[in-house]
Write a protein that holds these residues in place. Structure first.
Motif, PDB file in Angstrom:
ATOM      1  N   GLU A 491       0.808  -1.215   0.000  1.00 40.47           N
ATOM      2  CA  GLU A 491       0.000   0.000   0.000  1.00 40.47           C
ATOM      3  C   GLU A 491       0.840   1.263   0.000  1.00 40.47           C
ATOM      4  O   GLU A 491       0.354   2.344  -0.359  1.00 40.47           O
ATOM      5  CB  GLU A 491      -0.955   0.001   1.200  1.00 40.47           C
ATOM      6  N   TRP A 492       2.122   1.160   0.415  1.00 37.82           N
ATOM      7  CA  TRP A 492       3.021   2.300   0.401  1.00 37.82           C
ATOM      8  C   TRP A 492       3.959   2.267  -0.807  1.00 37.82           C
ATOM      9  O   TRP A 492       4.887   3.078  -0.891  1.00 37.82           O
ATOM     10  CB  TRP A 492       3.851   2.336   1.683  1.00 37.82           C
ATOM     11  N   GLY A 493       3.714   1.351  -1.729  1.00 41.72           N
ATOM     12  CA  GLY A 493       4.559   1.217  -2.912  1.00 41.72           C
ATOM     13  C   GLY A 493       3.895   1.764  -4.160  1.00 41.72           C
ATOM     14  O   GLY A 493       2.748   2.207  -4.148  1.00 41.72           O
ATOM     15  N   VAL A 494       4.624   1.737  -5.251  1.00 42.71           N
ATOM     16  CA  VAL A 494       4.152   2.290  -6.520  1.00 42.71           C
ATOM     17  C   VAL A 494       2.850   1.632  -6.966  1.00 42.71           C
ATOM     18  O   VAL A 494       1.889   2.312  -7.345  1.00 42.71           O
ATOM     19  CB  VAL A 494       5.239   2.121  -7.606  1.00 42.71           C
ATOM     20  N   ALA A 495       2.807   0.306  -6.925  1.00 38.66           N
ATOM     21  CA  ALA A 495       1.626  -0.405  -7.421  1.00 38.66           C
ATOM     22  C   ALA A 495       0.376  -0.044  -6.622  1.00 38.66           C
ATOM     23  O   ALA A 495      -0.673   0.294  -7.194  1.00 38.66           O
ATOM     24  CB  ALA A 495       1.870  -1.912  -7.379  1.00 38.66           C
ATOM     25  N   GLY A 496       0.474  -0.109  -5.278  1.00 40.09           N
ATOM     26  CA  GLY A 496      -0.689   0.184  -4.449  1.00 40.09           C
ATOM     27  C   GLY A 496      -1.127   1.630  -4.542  1.00 40.09           C
ATOM     28  O   GLY A 496      -2.329   1.927  -4.644  1.00 40.09           O
ATOM     29  N   LEU A 497      -0.189   2.569  -4.534  1.00 38.92           N
ATOM     30  CA  LEU A 497      -0.552   3.986  -4.562  1.00 38.92           C
ATOM     31  C   LEU A 497      -1.092   4.419  -5.922  1.00 38.92           C
ATOM     32  O   LEU A 497      -2.013   5.241  -5.990  1.00 38.92           O
ATOM     33  CB  LEU A 497       0.655   4.843  -4.167  1.00 38.92           C
ATOM     34  N   GLU A 574       3.430   1.623 -17.677  1.00 40.91           N
ATOM     35  CA  GLU A 574       2.670   1.495 -16.443  1.00 40.91           C
ATOM     36  C   GLU A 574       2.218   2.884 -16.010  1.00 40.91           C
ATOM     37  O   GLU A 574       2.842   3.895 -16.360  1.00 40.91           O
ATOM     38  CB  GLU A 574       3.504   0.845 -15.344  1.00 40.91           C
ATOM     39  N   THR A 575       1.117   2.934 -15.279  1.00 37.73           N
ATOM     40  CA  THR A 575       0.599   4.211 -14.779  1.00 37.73           C
ATOM     41  C   THR A 575       1.630   4.845 -13.857  1.00 37.73           C
ATOM     42  O   THR A 575       2.293   4.166 -13.082  1.00 37.73           O
ATOM     43  CB  THR A 575      -0.726   3.984 -14.039  1.00 37.73           C
ATOM     44  N   ALA A 576       1.757   6.188 -13.933  1.00 35.08           N
ATOM     45  CA  ALA A 576       2.888   6.852 -13.262  1.00 35.08           C
ATOM     46  C   ALA A 576       2.489   8.072 -12.447  1.00 35.08           C
ATOM     47  O   ALA A 576       3.188   9.082 -12.464  1.00 35.08           O
ATOM     48  CB  ALA A 576       3.938   7.234 -14.302  1.00 35.08           C
ATOM     49  N   TYR A 577       1.368   7.996 -11.711  1.00 38.74           N
ATOM     50  CA  TYR A 577       1.119   9.043 -10.712  1.00 38.74           C
ATOM     51  C   TYR A 577       2.183   8.953  -9.623  1.00 38.74           C
ATOM     52  O   TYR A 577       2.679   9.960  -9.126  1.00 38.74           O
ATOM     53  CB  TYR A 577      -0.263   8.879 -10.090  1.00 38.74           C
ATOM     54  N   ALA A 578       2.514   7.722  -9.252  1.00 41.08           N
ATOM     55  CA  ALA A 578       3.600   7.460  -8.316  1.00 41.08           C
ATOM     56  C   ALA A 578       4.671   6.675  -9.055  1.00 41.08           C
ATOM     57  O   ALA A 578       4.366   5.846  -9.918  1.00 41.08           O
ATOM     58  CB  ALA A 578       3.096   6.662  -7.113  1.00 41.08           C
ATOM     59  N   VAL A 593       7.155  14.688  -3.235  1.00 40.58           N
ATOM     60  CA  VAL A 593       6.688  13.959  -2.057  1.00 40.58           C
ATOM     61  C   VAL A 593       7.383  12.601  -2.047  1.00 40.58           C
ATOM     62  O   VAL A 593       7.294  11.845  -3.012  1.00 40.58           O
ATOM     63  CB  VAL A 593       5.160  13.760  -2.082  1.00 40.58           C
ATOM     64  N   LEU A 594       8.103  12.301  -0.981  1.00 34.50           N
ATOM     65  CA  LEU A 594       8.765  11.008  -0.828  1.00 34.50           C
ATOM     66  C   LEU A 594       7.993  10.177   0.182  1.00 34.50           C
ATOM     67  O   LEU A 594       7.780  10.604   1.319  1.00 34.50           O
ATOM     68  CB  LEU A 594      10.211  11.196  -0.361  1.00 34.50           C
ATOM     69  N   VAL A 595       7.579   8.986  -0.241  1.00 33.59           N
ATOM     70  CA  VAL A 595       6.785   8.090   0.601  1.00 33.59           C
ATOM     71  C   VAL A 595       7.650   6.910   1.027  1.00 33.59           C
ATOM     72  O   VAL A 595       8.161   6.161   0.189  1.00 33.59           O
ATOM     73  CB  VAL A 595       5.545   7.585  -0.154  1.00 33.59           C
ATOM     74  N   LEU A 596       7.841   6.753   2.329  1.00 28.22           N
ATOM     75  CA  LEU A 596       8.576   5.613   2.863  1.00 28.22           C
ATOM     76  C   LEU A 596       7.594   4.533   3.321  1.00 28.22           C
ATOM     77  O   LEU A 596       6.479   4.847   3.738  1.00 28.22           O
ATOM     78  CB  LEU A 596       9.457   6.044   4.037  1.00 28.22           C
ATOM     79  N   PRO A 597       7.991   3.262   3.280  1.00 33.34           N
ATOM     80  CA  PRO A 597       7.102   2.182   3.712  1.00 33.34           C
ATOM     81  C   PRO A 597       7.039   2.078   5.236  1.00 33.34           C
ATOM     82  O   PRO A 597       7.774   2.748   5.954  1.00 33.34           O
ATOM     83  CB  PRO A 597       7.744   0.941   3.097  1.00 33.34           C
ATOM     84  N   ARG A 598       6.172   1.209   5.709  1.00 33.12           N
ATOM     85  CA  ARG A 598       6.005   1.032   7.151  1.00 33.12           C
ATOM     86  C   ARG A 598       7.203   0.318   7.778  1.00 33.12           C
ATOM     87  O   ARG A 598       7.543   0.547   8.935  1.00 33.12           O
ATOM     88  CB  ARG A 598       4.722   0.231   7.435  1.00 33.12           C
TER      89      ARG A 598
END
Length: 650
Positions: A491-497, A574-578, A593-598
């Motif tokens: 959920e915090w990765g490219v595919a999930g976001l 592939e889709t590239a919003y993230a 915006v940098l998103v780190l995983p849990r």
């Protein structure tokens, strides 16, 4: 298969099914076993070598193999213990592994008779043959180019450098930009490294002017090529150099016909395009037997160049040509095997300049390099200059990047929590909904968010208006903001976001999904496609085709121009919003915006965090569900096994 290792094969299969191993790695171990007598120990070494290659290492160091390889793979002791037990007894040290591997018919110990075995043992490093070949090719070329020194009229160089650079004394020491130009003029190889805002392209524009000036009447015939690993990086390189040369031309006036000379340079190209990539093959049209027709080759974003590409590039470069590499040694290394720029620049911080180099720089550039940078660290060190003063990242973003680069997690935390005037924001203990809100709306004061570019789609130009100009504005709006992820899955990765962002945008009625393709969809190319002229890492936007009602085209920015491809012709996207931090290299965004995983993992290290931070031009937001992950990442350094440094030093 001539082996008796059912327990090892069972462990390999179990780890593969659990997602801990690539299927390719298990298949390679079986392939090695099929070539002759293969002990479980050889199969284990082959498995680990293949797996490490997939993680960017060019070889397997026997000391690491004799120690605890689970650290290299990011495994728990339990995951490694099963393999270890199935391949037991294992040699206790590197000397034991060396003796074992030297006796295997699938391994060529360098110096013995070569029967084209797939594995190569060079000293205490085990290689796949093609990576050993690439590494030796790069090392030999670098040694040769670094050792060759060209005669230079230092007085004439000084005269031109004084005209090309401001006379004001640089704060805090010598003018490293001026020094870099002087150093680059002496030989067939120059490496200019430095962080964002240190002026690498500013410097190389003045180096180009210097080369033109020193060529005298032959300047018009100087063949100069510009290149970068990705199309976006190539376009940015050309834009930056053109802008700098335009300003220089105004300053120099009639002293040097810079506009005319610069106009002879073609567009910057991707390395694949420059070398003449051939579909469905690893070979290029240009190679040692058909070299590039260039006198000077300037390559930007060199940290992204993997080992195999660097070997191909150096092989295709004529002996007389100058190679100038630009890049940030502290950024993430290439996705594929090798960390060539990092290996070349591992001593750049210290300088290591000989007395001869110090005297030359004093004479040709008028710069006094402090004694701390003296030491004669070898021929290669005399060809490398590190730019040390950032003119763009002196504020909060620069402070944060510096703290991360030093591995100082506490300083990074303090910078993030300090009042930065809205430049920085840290959403600690964040939920996925926080990242989604940023993706759609941005944040107050920093702007960004994808609502802005999607709102522009409601005002498409009519038939009498300039459609390409409108497309350019939409692309520019999209490029102001980007969500970067450390990982691909979850959920915090490219595919999930990406999926979650699409759902949120559709709920806000900003997009209307009708299958895979829809108006406004941003896509990233994931594989080179020579038929359509798009390359791995290119990013485009899906928009209506004005010539074919109902059809969609994907538009890509090439600097000041726009090109497009029918959406139905693009297969590997592939889709590239993230997007991953790796894929963002060579790009900059007004708000990043940098998103780190849990949870942390093998991919999380300070180089990744540093690269993510330095993609931001004006605003940076860190989204982390767990503050401990940031501290863990900053404390870790990326280590890639390589023998390149040692081979260059031979």
């Amino acid at each position: 298969m001539k082996t008796e290792a059912p327990a090892l094969l069972a462990q390999i299969d179990a780890l593969t099914e659990a997602g801990k191993l690539r299927r390719l790695s298990g298949a390679f171990a079986r392939f090695i076993a099929s070539l002759g007598q293969a002990s479980p120990q050889l199969m284990l070494a082959s498995l680990l070598l293949s797996e490490l290659e997939g993680r960017g290492h060019s070889c397997l160091v026997l000391d690491d193999l004799a120690g605890d390889p689970s650290g290299l793979l990011g495994w728990t002791e339990g995951e490694w213990s099963g393999l270890r037990a199935a391949a037991a007894p294992l040699p206790r040290n590197a000397k034991g592994w060396l003796a074992l591997l030297q006796g295997c018919e699938q391994v060529w110990p360098v110096g013995d008779l070569d029967f084209k075995q797939p594995l190569v043992l060079d000293g205490e490093r085990l290689y796949l043959r093609r990576y050993w070949r690439d590494e030796t090719t790069v090392a030999a070329s670098v040694r040769r180019r670094a050792a060759a020194t060209q005669a230079v009229d230092a007085g004439e160089v000084r005269r031109w450098l004084d005209r090309l650079f401001d006379h004001a004394t640089r704060e805090g020491g010598p003018d490293w930009q001026k020094t870099a130009c002087a150093v680059a003029l002496r030989g067939g190889l120059a490496v200019i490294t430095g962080g964002p805002g240190t002026g690498k392209t500013y410097t190389v524009a003045r180096l180009l002017a210097l080369l033109f000036a020193m060529a005298g009447p032959d300047a018009a015939g100087l063949r100069i090529a510009l290149a970068a690993p990705t199309g976006k990086a190539a376009a940015r390189l050309k834009q930056s150099i053109d802008g700098a040369l335009e300003q220089l031309g105004e300053r120099l006036g009639d002293a040097l016909p810079l506009r005319e000379l610069a106009g002879r340079m073609g567009a910057a190209r991707t390395l694949h395009s420059l070398l003449g990539a051939r579909p469905d093959t690893r070979s290029f049209a240009h190679h040692a037997g058909n070299p590039l027709d260039v006198d000077v080759l300037i390559v930007d974003e060199a940290s992204m160049i993997h080992l195999e590409m660097m070997a191909s590039l150096l092989a295709a470069l004529p002996d007389h040509a100058r190679l100038i590499l630009l890049g940030d040694k502290d950024q993430l290394a290439s996705v594929e095997a090798g960390a060539v720029l990092g290996d070349l620049c591992y001593q750049a911080e210290a300088g290591g300049y000989s007395e001869e180099t110090l005297a030359y720089v004093r004479s040709a550039a008028g710069q006094e390099i402090p004694p701390a940078f003296a030491g004669d660290a070898g021929a290669l060190a005399q060809r490398i200059v590190m730019l040390r003063q950032s003119r763009r990242f002196g504020g909060p973003i620069g402070q944060l990047a510096g703290a991360v680069n030093r591995g100082d997690a506490e300083a990074a935390r303090q910078v993030l929590q300090a009042d930065s005037g809205g430049v920085l924001q840290w959403l600690d203990g964040a939920q996925p909904s926080d990242a989604l809100h940023l993706a759609v709306e941005g944040r107050p004061g920093a702007g960004g968010g994808y609502r802005d570019y999607l709102a522009m789609l409601k005002s498409m130009p009519g038939p009498e208006q300039d459609y390409d100009a409108w497309v350019g504005r939409v692309l520019e709006a999209f490029e102001r903001f980007r969500l970067l992820c450390a990982v691909r899955e979850g959920e915090w990765g490219v595919a999930g976001l990406n999926e979650a962002i699409e759902q949120r945008l559709e709920a806000a009625r900003l997009i209307r999904r009708r299958g895979e393709w829809y108006v406004g969809r941003p896509v990233m190319v994931t594989r080179n496609d020579y038929a359509t002229g798009v390359y791995n890492g290119d990013i485009g936007l899906t928009l209506p085709d004005p010539a074919r009602p109902g059809s969609l085209r994907v538009y890509f920015s090439d600097g000041e121009t726009v090109r497009s491809v029918l959406a139905t012709r693009l297969r590997n996207v592939e889709t590239a919003y993230a997007m991953t931090v790796h894929k963002s290299q060579g790009s900059e965004f007004r708000h990043t915006v940098l998103v780190l995983p849990r949870e942390g993992g093998a991919v999380l290290a300070r180089e990744l965090v540093y690269t993510g931070i330095t993609r931001a031009r004006e605003y940076f937001t860190l989204v982390s569900p767990n503050a401990a992950v940031l501290a863990q990442a900053v404390a870790e350094r990326t280590h890639r096994a390589s023998g390149l440094r040692g081979q260059i030093a031979q």
